[in-house]
Design an enzyme around this catalytic site. Sequence first.
Site, PDB file in Angstrom:
ATOM      1  N   GLY A  46       0.828  -1.185   0.117  1.00 54.86           N
ATOM      2  CA  GLY A  46       0.173   0.024   0.114  1.00 54.86           C
ATOM      3  C   GLY A  46       0.845   1.276   0.055  1.00 54.86           C
ATOM      4  N   GLN A  51       3.003   9.988   1.617  1.00 54.12           N
ATOM      5  CA  GLN A  51       4.057   9.340   1.401  1.00 54.12           C
ATOM      6  C   GLN A  51       5.013   9.940   0.254  1.00 54.12           C
ATOM      7  OE1 GLN A  51       2.369   5.244   2.318  1.00 54.12           O
ATOM      8  NE2 GLN A  51       4.453   5.237   3.150  1.00 54.12           N
ATOM      9  N   CYS A  93       6.651  -0.287   6.627  1.00 55.68           N
ATOM     10  CA  CYS A  93       6.116   0.965   6.000  1.00 55.68           C
ATOM     11  C   CYS A  93       7.287   1.333   4.931  1.00 55.68           C
ATOM     12  CB  CYS A  93       5.843   1.999   7.022  1.00 55.68           C
ATOM     13  SG  CYS A  93       5.181   3.512   6.201  1.00 55.68           S
ATOM     14  N   LEU A  94       6.798   1.502   3.791  1.00 53.98           N
ATOM     15  CA  LEU A  94       7.746   2.374   2.929  1.00 53.98           C
ATOM     16  C   LEU A  94       8.584   3.535   3.148  1.00 53.98           C
ATOM     17  CD1 LEU A  94       5.953   1.475  -0.611  1.00 53.98           C
ATOM     18  CD2 LEU A  94       7.731   0.091   0.424  1.00 53.98           C
ATOM     19  N   HIS A 137      -3.615   0.850   8.265  1.00 60.53           N
ATOM     20  CA  HIS A 137      -2.296   1.501   8.123  1.00 60.53           C
ATOM     21  C   HIS A 137      -2.441   2.543   6.988  1.00 60.53           C
ATOM     22  CE1 HIS A 137       2.190   0.805   7.772  1.00 60.53           C
ATOM     23  NE2 HIS A 137       1.851   1.949   6.801  1.00 60.53           N
ATOM     24  N   GLU A 138      -2.868   2.420   5.789  1.00 62.03           N
ATOM     25  CA  GLU A 138      -2.916   3.401   4.789  1.00 62.03           C
ATOM     26  C   GLU A 138      -3.997   4.611   5.590  1.00 62.03           C
ATOM     27  OE1 GLU A 138      -0.503   3.371   3.035  1.00 62.03           O
ATOM     28  OE2 GLU A 138       0.057   1.135   3.201  1.00 62.03           O
ATOM     29  N   HIS A 141      -2.061   6.993   7.376  1.00 69.90           N
ATOM     30  CA  HIS A 141      -1.075   7.936   6.914  1.00 69.90           C
ATOM     31  C   HIS A 141      -1.933   9.437   6.559  1.00 69.90           C
ATOM     32  CE1 HIS A 141       2.586   6.129   6.352  1.00 69.90           C
ATOM     33  NE2 HIS A 141       2.038   4.912   5.786  1.00 69.90           N
TER      34      HIS A 141
HETATM   35 ZN    ZN Z   1       3.071   3.319   5.543  1.00 68.88          ZN
END
Ligand code: ZN
Length: 188
Positions: A46, A51, A93-94, A137-138, A141
């Site tokens: 995701g 981000q 997480c990226l 999670h997303e 953000h």
């Molecule tokens: Zn993340």
Amino acid sequence: MAVRKVLHYGEPSLREVSKEVHKVSKKISDLVRDLLDTMYAQNGVGLAAPQIGENVRVFVIDVATGNEPLNPMVFINPKIIKKSGAVKSNEGCLSFPEAYTDVKRYKNVMVKAINEHGKPFVMEAKDGTLLARAIQHEYDHLDGILFIDHCMNRFEAESVLKKYNLPPLDPELLVEEKELEEELSKND
Ligand code: ZN
């Protein structure tokens, strides 16, 4: 479209509350394409707009694995309208290269959003599946909340962050989750 640079933990825009989308304009369609291109380039499950430095309420998810065909899902102005149960989830997480830690999540969620064509939809994800966890999670953000704010164990999370030279936890930002904690302690 383009693979964009993914911002890392410590960048201020990851902590901002993102703005609602008023119209699925060409700019938003381009952003969705960039999010998907960037997510696939990084082998992510995701990716949320903040981000890549765009503080608007958009994220993408694809939980397909191995030989399964790509299954991109686009969420614009999402709202979690139902949540229940609790599950321990090992997440990364990226924006936190290589750092993983256990976090608390709801087991089941129902989310309402609009897709890349401007069409509203409701999606239910149950049983603590990757999809259920990725949605939470997303979604976080978009409110400037990061997975480490849900950590199961502060000491473990601190040591993981330190190991990868990432900024420390901000104790003020840890999410209070009494309900989830109680539920999880029952499962142990
Ligand atoms: Zn993340």
